[in-house]
Design a protein around this motif. Structure first.
Motif, PDB file in Angstrom:
ATOM      1  N   ALA A 101     -52.026  31.023 -20.291  1.00 37.29           N
ATOM      2  CA  ALA A 101     -53.293  31.261 -20.989  1.00 37.29           C
ATOM      3  C   ALA A 101     -54.225  30.067 -20.839  1.00 37.29           C
ATOM      4  O   ALA A 101     -55.433  30.223 -20.580  1.00 37.29           O
ATOM      5  CB  ALA A 101     -53.027  31.559 -22.469  1.00 37.29           C
ATOM      6  N   ARG A 102     -53.687  28.870 -20.977  1.00 37.49           N
ATOM      7  CA  ARG A 102     -54.520  27.659 -20.866  1.00 37.49           C
ATOM      8  C   ARG A 102     -55.041  27.463 -19.449  1.00 37.49           C
ATOM      9  O   ARG A 102     -56.201  27.080 -19.245  1.00 37.49           O
ATOM     10  CB  ARG A 102     -53.718  26.448 -21.332  1.00 37.49           C
ATOM     11  N   ARG A 103     -54.209  27.745 -18.442  1.00 36.06           N
ATOM     12  CA  ARG A 103     -54.656  27.580 -17.062  1.00 36.06           C
ATOM     13  C   ARG A 103     -55.731  28.607 -16.709  1.00 36.06           C
ATOM     14  O   ARG A 103     -56.719  28.281 -16.022  1.00 36.06           O
ATOM     15  CB  ARG A 103     -53.476  27.710 -16.105  1.00 36.06           C
ATOM     16  N   LEU A 104     -55.559  29.834 -17.173  1.00 38.09           N
ATOM     17  CA  LEU A 104     -56.570  30.854 -16.922  1.00 38.09           C
ATOM     18  C   LEU A 104     -57.913  30.439 -17.511  1.00 38.09           C
ATOM     19  O   LEU A 104     -58.956  30.579 -16.868  1.00 38.09           O
ATOM     20  CB  LEU A 104     -56.126  32.192 -17.509  1.00 38.09           C
ATOM     21  N   LYS A 105     -57.896  29.918 -18.722  1.00 42.81           N
ATOM     22  CA  LYS A 105     -59.127  29.452 -19.356  1.00 42.81           C
ATOM     23  C   LYS A 105     -59.721  28.292 -18.564  1.00 42.81           C
ATOM     24  O   LYS A 105     -60.936  28.235 -18.321  1.00 42.81           O
ATOM     25  CB  LYS A 105     -58.854  29.031 -20.796  1.00 42.81           C
ATOM     26  N   GLN A 106     -58.881  27.364 -18.158  1.00 45.21           N
ATOM     27  CA  GLN A 106     -59.336  26.208 -17.369  1.00 45.21           C
ATOM     28  C   GLN A 106     -60.006  26.664 -16.076  1.00 45.21           C
ATOM     29  O   GLN A 106     -60.986  26.051 -15.621  1.00 45.21           O
ATOM     30  CB  GLN A 106     -58.141  25.316 -17.044  1.00 45.21           C
ATOM     31  N   ASP A 107     -59.507  27.745 -15.492  1.00 40.59           N
ATOM     32  CA  ASP A 107     -60.034  28.223 -14.223  1.00 40.59           C
ATOM     33  C   ASP A 107     -61.204  29.190 -14.372  1.00 40.59           C
ATOM     34  O   ASP A 107     -61.645  29.799 -13.389  1.00 40.59           O
ATOM     35  CB  ASP A 107     -58.914  28.894 -13.417  1.00 40.59           C
ATOM     36  N   GLY A 108     -61.707  29.336 -15.590  1.00 40.47           N
ATOM     37  CA  GLY A 108     -62.942  30.083 -15.776  1.00 40.47           C
ATOM     38  C   GLY A 108     -62.814  31.508 -16.254  1.00 40.47           C
ATOM     39  O   GLY A 108     -63.831  32.209 -16.395  1.00 40.47           O
ATOM     40  N   PHE A 109     -61.610  31.972 -16.523  1.00 43.20           N
ATOM     41  CA  PHE A 109     -61.448  33.316 -17.072  1.00 43.20           C
ATOM     42  C   PHE A 109     -61.836  33.334 -18.551  1.00 43.20           C
ATOM     43  O   PHE A 109     -61.697  32.330 -19.252  1.00 43.20           O
ATOM     44  CB  PHE A 109     -59.996  33.784 -16.943  1.00 43.20           C
ATOM     45  N   GLU A 110     -62.297  34.481 -19.012  1.00 42.86           N
ATOM     46  CA  GLU A 110     -62.491  34.706 -20.435  1.00 42.86           C
ATOM     47  C   GLU A 110     -61.176  35.281 -20.961  1.00 42.86           C
ATOM     48  O   GLU A 110     -60.826  36.424 -20.637  1.00 42.86           O
ATOM     49  CB  GLU A 110     -63.644  35.676 -20.667  1.00 42.86           C
ATOM     50  N   VAL A 111     -60.449  34.486 -21.721  1.00 42.28           N
ATOM     51  CA  VAL A 111     -59.066  34.803 -22.063  1.00 42.28           C
ATOM     52  C   VAL A 111     -58.939  35.341 -23.486  1.00 42.28           C
ATOM     53  O   VAL A 111     -59.395  34.721 -24.446  1.00 42.28           O
ATOM     54  CB  VAL A 111     -58.159  33.562 -21.917  1.00 42.28           C
ATOM     55  N   SER A 112     -58.304  36.508 -23.599  1.00 33.57           N
ATOM     56  CA  SER A 112     -57.883  37.042 -24.890  1.00 33.57           C
ATOM     57  C   SER A 112     -56.363  37.045 -24.919  1.00 33.57           C
ATOM     58  O   SER A 112     -55.715  37.206 -23.884  1.00 33.57           O
ATOM     59  CB  SER A 112     -58.385  38.474 -25.093  1.00 33.57           C
ATOM     60  N   VAL A 113     -55.818  36.856 -26.092  1.00 32.06           N
ATOM     61  CA  VAL A 113     -54.365  36.890 -26.263  1.00 32.06           C
ATOM     62  C   VAL A 113     -54.029  37.954 -27.302  1.00 32.06           C
ATOM     63  O   VAL A 113     -54.592  37.957 -28.399  1.00 32.06           O
ATOM     64  CB  VAL A 113     -53.812  35.520 -26.697  1.00 32.06           C
ATOM     65  N   MET A 114     -53.134  38.853 -26.938  1.00 31.43           N
ATOM     66  CA  MET A 114     -52.686  39.877 -27.881  1.00 31.43           C
ATOM     67  C   MET A 114     -51.435  39.396 -28.589  1.00 31.43           C
ATOM     68  O   MET A 114     -50.498  38.903 -27.958  1.00 31.43           O
ATOM     69  CB  MET A 114     -52.386  41.191 -27.154  1.00 31.43           C
ATOM     70  N   SER A 115     -51.416  39.555 -29.896  1.00 31.73           N
ATOM     71  CA  SER A 115     -50.284  39.079 -30.698  1.00 31.73           C
ATOM     72  C   SER A 115     -50.055  40.004 -31.875  1.00 31.73           C
ATOM     73  O   SER A 115     -50.989  40.643 -32.369  1.00 31.73           O
ATOM     74  CB  SER A 115     -50.567  37.653 -31.206  1.00 31.73           C
TER      75      SER A 115
END
Length: 289
Positions: A19-33
């Motif tokens: 999740a952190r790497r995706l955000k670092q690489d410019g993705f808009e990240v959602s996490v389902m929990s």
């Protein structure tokens, strides 16, 4: 506009680095929990957190809708009773919803031990059946089959002892979660990674005892790794407070006869090779206070 990706299982040992790497690489990240408040506390700022449960299909459409990609990092914590509900049926539920909602790609973590074939043991077969659900969904997919992670080494230390269960002669391609996270992020940015199953291995090949020995020498010099036989482990599992061994022993019994004869060359070529050695990782790992 940034691609939107939903990470399911994005707060644990392997999901959080992704999740952190995706955000670092410019993705808009959602996490389902299933526990949004706890997830927000783990993730910090910059992530959308949505409620959802893979075992409850009615919760998935609202969580998945509007995302370009979905990445699955499910974990049944070695509990055989949970594998069917979470990893097999849960993955199938997500794959079905993703197909109906027009998701562009599904990614998931499996394991190098799966090799895409069932072997009569739930830890392996659940991964294979989950892979099959993703492949059969009709949504372009990327399946990651990593070897053992350096991040699992601290779990080999239990009750003041560094232990490997059974003789474990196989040399595994141990890798760092940070390298794996980079490979996952690259996969979602590469059309060449669509409809592929990748074997993710690190640069060194070591047995469990070799890896644990180096880990202890660096961070727990007073501990000498030892082998506990499966017979002894099964005996100890009946002692008070040792019930977790009942879940762990069959898992390690499987790996005692496993041969990691897989080829990481396609992953290395398309996603970039894992370069972190155990020595590198040991230098950066921080012992819990």
């Amino acid at each position: 506009m940034a691609d939107k990706i939903l990470v399911i299982g994005g707060t644990g040992m392997l999901g959080l680095p992704v999740a952190r790497r995706l955000k670092q690489d410019g993705f808009e990240v959602s996490v389902m929990s299933t526990n949004a408040e706890k997830a927000r506390g783990t993730l910090g700022d910059g992530y959308a957190v949505v409620e959802g449960d893979v075992t409850k299909p009615e919760t998935l459409a609202g969580a998945i809708e509007g995302h370009d990609f979905v990445y699955l990092n499910l974990n049944s914590k070695l509990d055989p009773e949970k594998y069917e509900a979470i990893e097999i049926n849960g993955t199938a539920n997500v794959a079905k919803a993703a197909s109906q909602l027009g998701v562009k790609r599904i990614g998931m973590i499996s394991g190098a031990s799966s090799k895409g074939k069932e072997g009569g043991i739930i830890y392996l077969d659940a991964k294979v059946k989950a892979e099959r659900a993703v492949i059969d969904s009709g949504v372009p997919y990327t399946i990651m089959r990593p070897s053992w992670f350096f991040e699992s080494l601290p779990s080999f230390i239990q009750q003041g002892k560094a232990v490997v269960l059974g003789e474990q002669p196989t040399k595994f391609g141990w890798l760092a979660a940070s390298d794996f996270a980079r490979q996952v992020s690259t996969a979602f940015r590469s059309e060449a990674a669509a409809n592929k199953c990748f074997y993710n291995l690190g640069p060194d090949k070591m047995t469990m005892m070799e890896a644990l020995g180096k880990f202890c020498a660096k961070h727990y010099p007073d501990l000498k790794p030892e082998v506990v036989s499966f017979g002894m482990a099964k005996f100890l599992s009946h002692m008070p407070g040792m019930g977790v061994l009942k879940l762990i022993v069959p898992f390690f019994e499987y790996f005692s006869g496993f041969d990691e004869d897989v080829d990481p060359s396609e992953a290395n070529e398309i996603l970039g090779a894992s370069t972190t050695t155990l020595d590198n990782w040991l230098e950066s790992w921080k012992k819990p206070v």
